[in-house]
Scaffold this motif. Structure first.
Motif, PDB file in Angstrom:
ATOM      1  N   SER A  97      41.132  41.474  62.101  1.00  0.00           N
ATOM      2  CA  SER A  97      41.311  42.685  61.299  1.00  0.00           C
ATOM      3  C   SER A  97      42.401  43.576  61.890  1.00  0.00           C
ATOM      4  O   SER A  97      43.277  44.086  61.186  1.00  0.00           O
ATOM      5  CB  SER A  97      39.993  43.461  61.254  1.00  0.00           C
ATOM      6  N   ALA A  98      42.333  43.740  63.205  1.00  0.00           N
ATOM      7  CA  ALA A  98      43.291  44.648  63.859  1.00  0.00           C
ATOM      8  C   ALA A  98      44.726  44.122  63.769  1.00  0.00           C
ATOM      9  O   ALA A  98      45.671  44.880  63.534  1.00  0.00           O
ATOM     10  CB  ALA A  98      42.889  44.846  65.323  1.00  0.00           C
ATOM     11  N   VAL A  99      44.878  42.820  63.972  1.00  0.00           N
ATOM     12  CA  VAL A  99      46.226  42.257  63.947  1.00  0.00           C
ATOM     13  C   VAL A  99      46.635  42.041  62.494  1.00  0.00           C
ATOM     14  O   VAL A  99      46.160  41.131  61.826  1.00  0.00           O
ATOM     15  CB  VAL A  99      46.273  40.914  64.713  1.00  0.00           C
ATOM     16  N   LEU A 134      49.759  43.486  59.312  1.00  0.00           N
ATOM     17  CA  LEU A 134      51.189  43.728  59.113  1.00  0.00           C
ATOM     18  C   LEU A 134      51.684  44.858  60.004  1.00  0.00           C
ATOM     19  O   LEU A 134      52.860  44.906  60.363  1.00  0.00           O
ATOM     20  CB  LEU A 134      51.462  44.023  57.641  1.00  0.00           C
ATOM     21  N   GLY A 135      50.765  45.754  60.375  1.00  0.00           N
ATOM     22  CA  GLY A 135      51.142  46.836  61.290  1.00  0.00           C
ATOM     23  C   GLY A 135      51.701  46.285  62.596  1.00  0.00           C
ATOM     24  O   GLY A 135      52.696  46.781  63.130  1.00  0.00           O
ATOM     25  N   ASN A 136      51.069  45.240  63.115  1.00  0.00           N
ATOM     26  CA  ASN A 136      51.550  44.629  64.363  1.00  0.00           C
ATOM     27  C   ASN A 136      52.868  43.915  64.150  1.00  0.00           C
ATOM     28  O   ASN A 136      53.727  43.889  65.010  1.00  0.00           O
ATOM     29  CB  ASN A 136      50.562  43.571  64.869  1.00  0.00           C
ATOM     30  N   PHE A 163      45.860  53.201  63.271  1.00  0.00           N
ATOM     31  CA  PHE A 163      46.025  52.237  62.186  1.00  0.00           C
ATOM     32  C   PHE A 163      45.860  50.810  62.690  1.00  0.00           C
ATOM     33  O   PHE A 163      45.217  49.969  62.075  1.00  0.00           O
ATOM     34  CB  PHE A 163      47.418  52.419  61.567  1.00  0.00           C
ATOM     35  N   SER A 164      46.462  50.583  63.850  1.00  0.00           N
ATOM     36  CA  SER A 164      46.514  49.225  64.366  1.00  0.00           C
ATOM     37  C   SER A 164      45.133  48.669  64.699  1.00  0.00           C
ATOM     38  O   SER A 164      44.915  47.474  64.616  1.00  0.00           O
ATOM     39  CB  SER A 164      47.407  49.214  65.606  1.00  0.00           C
ATOM     40  N   LEU A 165      44.216  49.546  65.081  1.00  0.00           N
ATOM     41  CA  LEU A 165      42.865  49.059  65.381  1.00  0.00           C
ATOM     42  C   LEU A 165      41.976  49.060  64.138  1.00  0.00           C
ATOM     43  O   LEU A 165      40.764  48.902  64.240  1.00  0.00           O
ATOM     44  CB  LEU A 165      42.230  49.903  66.491  1.00  0.00           C
TER      45      LEU A 165
END
Ligand code: PFF
Length: 446
Positions: free
Chosen positions: A24-26, A28-30, A226-228
């Protein structure tokens, strides 16, 4: 207590939960945001700042969300009610269901783009000389194809979710997240060995502390959040499927570290590639669908590396999309006693229908409809990322810091660890979230 001390006993295994949360965390933000903001705001200096923000705001709220979920054993809304017995908190929690529902509607559109580009690249269609990739994206987004791909995404995500927590979500992530790491490493090796790659690595990582300012701090904070996948009800919902014996503290660090590693490697793929071909680094759509395809088009075996890159984006997007769709599905199952399959089908269909205008508004037929100067797609993004998510984050922080007295017990924290967590949740996070909110909606500028 509500009906949500439910009969369902769906649970993750311990490693399955961590992989699903990393999935979930990884996202498009990453892949398309983190590398760019790092390069722009001082490279390794920003990276350190980002780690500080993860520690100060990201991880404490991540732990709080998972704790609320496991303690309340309900949906992202009813967990608040179950723990407090107060309808008002339940109502505030409902925002954590509405937000992901809206995010899913337009995120499926973007996930669909990545699938389309993966297929195109593997098929060799992106591999000609002199292609205008900007125009190509504009034409693609204006066609009916994004809606078809959006439907494919909804079917994949709805299908995974219909199979349940351990049989669907956990299995999906257990296969894709390690596979994802392998593709990442292959691409990183390819990328850093390109001629001229060093300039890209330098742009990404050369520490420049002079570039750190108030704006970088707010950008780092917003991205840590956001990333988490915070403020979207995801970690509350996933937390409700965690066994009592699992250490949430350890899970918090594992998820934070996983998120950081994937983002770091993404940077080592993107910048060497872009710089090696003399292209402008950027972020988001321009980077993924315009600059990078231009680089892959010139690279030997570019169709293969490009295809792998888009596959990577697609996996990142799909594992995040599954987590976000689970939030309203879990809510519907509990609130209306729907079966998992029924909830998955109905919620996926509604998200699809809601997302169609967003898909058609990017460069398509609805692009000219721009109330307040924003397309429908941009409104979805703005209202969720900039307004609803910080509000949901604030609700989590205040609930855990002030309203729910037994949070420490559920989180397994005592003594200094508990005190520190409380200081961060009571005093530090609310102020910082408020600042991010005021900055992102444009009320304050720095
Ligand atoms: N953590 C995700 C990312 O960095 O992209 C955020 C996210 C976005 C999660 C959209 C889920 C989602 F549907």
């Amino acid at each position: 207590m509500s009906n949500s001390t439910s009969k369902k006993k769906e649970r993750f295994t311990s490693s399955g939960f961590i992989l699903a949360a990393i999935g979930s965390a990884v996202g498009l933000g990453n892949m398309w945001k983190f590398p760019y903001i790092t390069g722009k705001h001082g490279g390794a200096a920003f990276f350190l700042l980002f780690i500080v923000c993860l520690l100060l705001v990201g991880l404490p709220i991540l732990l709080a969300e998972m704790t609320i979920g496991r303690g309340g054993r309900g949906s992202a809304s009813s967990s608040f009610y179950n723990l407090s017995g107060n309808k008002f908190w339940g109502f505030l929690g409902f925002l954590s269901v509405l937000t992901p529902f809206l995010i899913m509607s337009y995120y499926a559109v973007v996930a669909g783009w990545t699938l389309h580009y993966a297929v195109q690249s593997f098929g060799g269609a992106l591999n000609g000389q002199g292609i205008d990739f900007k125009q190509q994206f504009v034409d693609f987004a204006a066609s009916g194809m994004p809606v078809v791909w959006q439907a494919v995404v909804m079917v994949i995500c709805g299908g995974v979710i219909a199979k349940g927590v351990s049989g669907g979500i956990e299995k999906f992530n257990k296969i894709l997240i390690p596979g994802f790491l392998i593709i990442l490493i292959v691409l990183m090796v390819r990328s850093v060995s390109l001629p001229g790659a060093a300039a890209g690595i330098e742009f990404f990582l050369k520490p420049d502390f002079a570039k750190l300012d108030a704006e970088s701090a707010l950008v780092a904070l917003g991205h840590a959040f956001f990333s988490l996948s915070l403020g979207m009800g995801i970690m509350i919902t996933y937390g409700s499927y965690v066994e009592k014996q699992q250490s949430l503290g350890k899970a918090t660090f594992a998820i934070g570290l996983g998120d950081l590693i994937y983002a770091f490697i993404a940077g080592l793929i993107i910048f060497p590639t872009v710089f090696s071909y003399g292209l402008e680094p950027g972020e988001g759509v321009g980077l993924a669908f315009m600059a990078l395809p231009a680089a892959f088009a010139q690279m030997p075996f570019g169709w293969l590396f490009g295809g792998m890159f888009f596959l990577l984006l697609a996996i990142a997007a799909l594992t995040s999309a599954v987590s976000i769709l689970e939030v309203p599905v879990a809510y519907a199952m509990q609130k209306w006693q729907w079966s998992r399959k029924k909830a998955a089908v109905i919620i996926s269909t509604v998200c699809f229908v809601l997302g169609v205008p967003a898909a058609l508004s990017v460069t398509g037929v609805l692009n000219s409809f721009q109330p307040g100067g924003k397309t429908i797609f941009d409104w979805f993004d703005f209202s969720t990322s900039y307004v609803l998510m910080p509000i949901c984050g604030m609700v989590v922080t205040l609930f855990t810091g002030y309203a729910w007295k037994r949070a420490g017990e559920e989180a397994g924290l005592k003594g200094f660890g508990y005190k520190l967590w409380m200081v961060l949740l009571r005093f530090v996070s609310p102020v910082l979230i408020l600042l991010i909110f005021l900055y992102s909606v444009g009320i304050i500028s720095v």
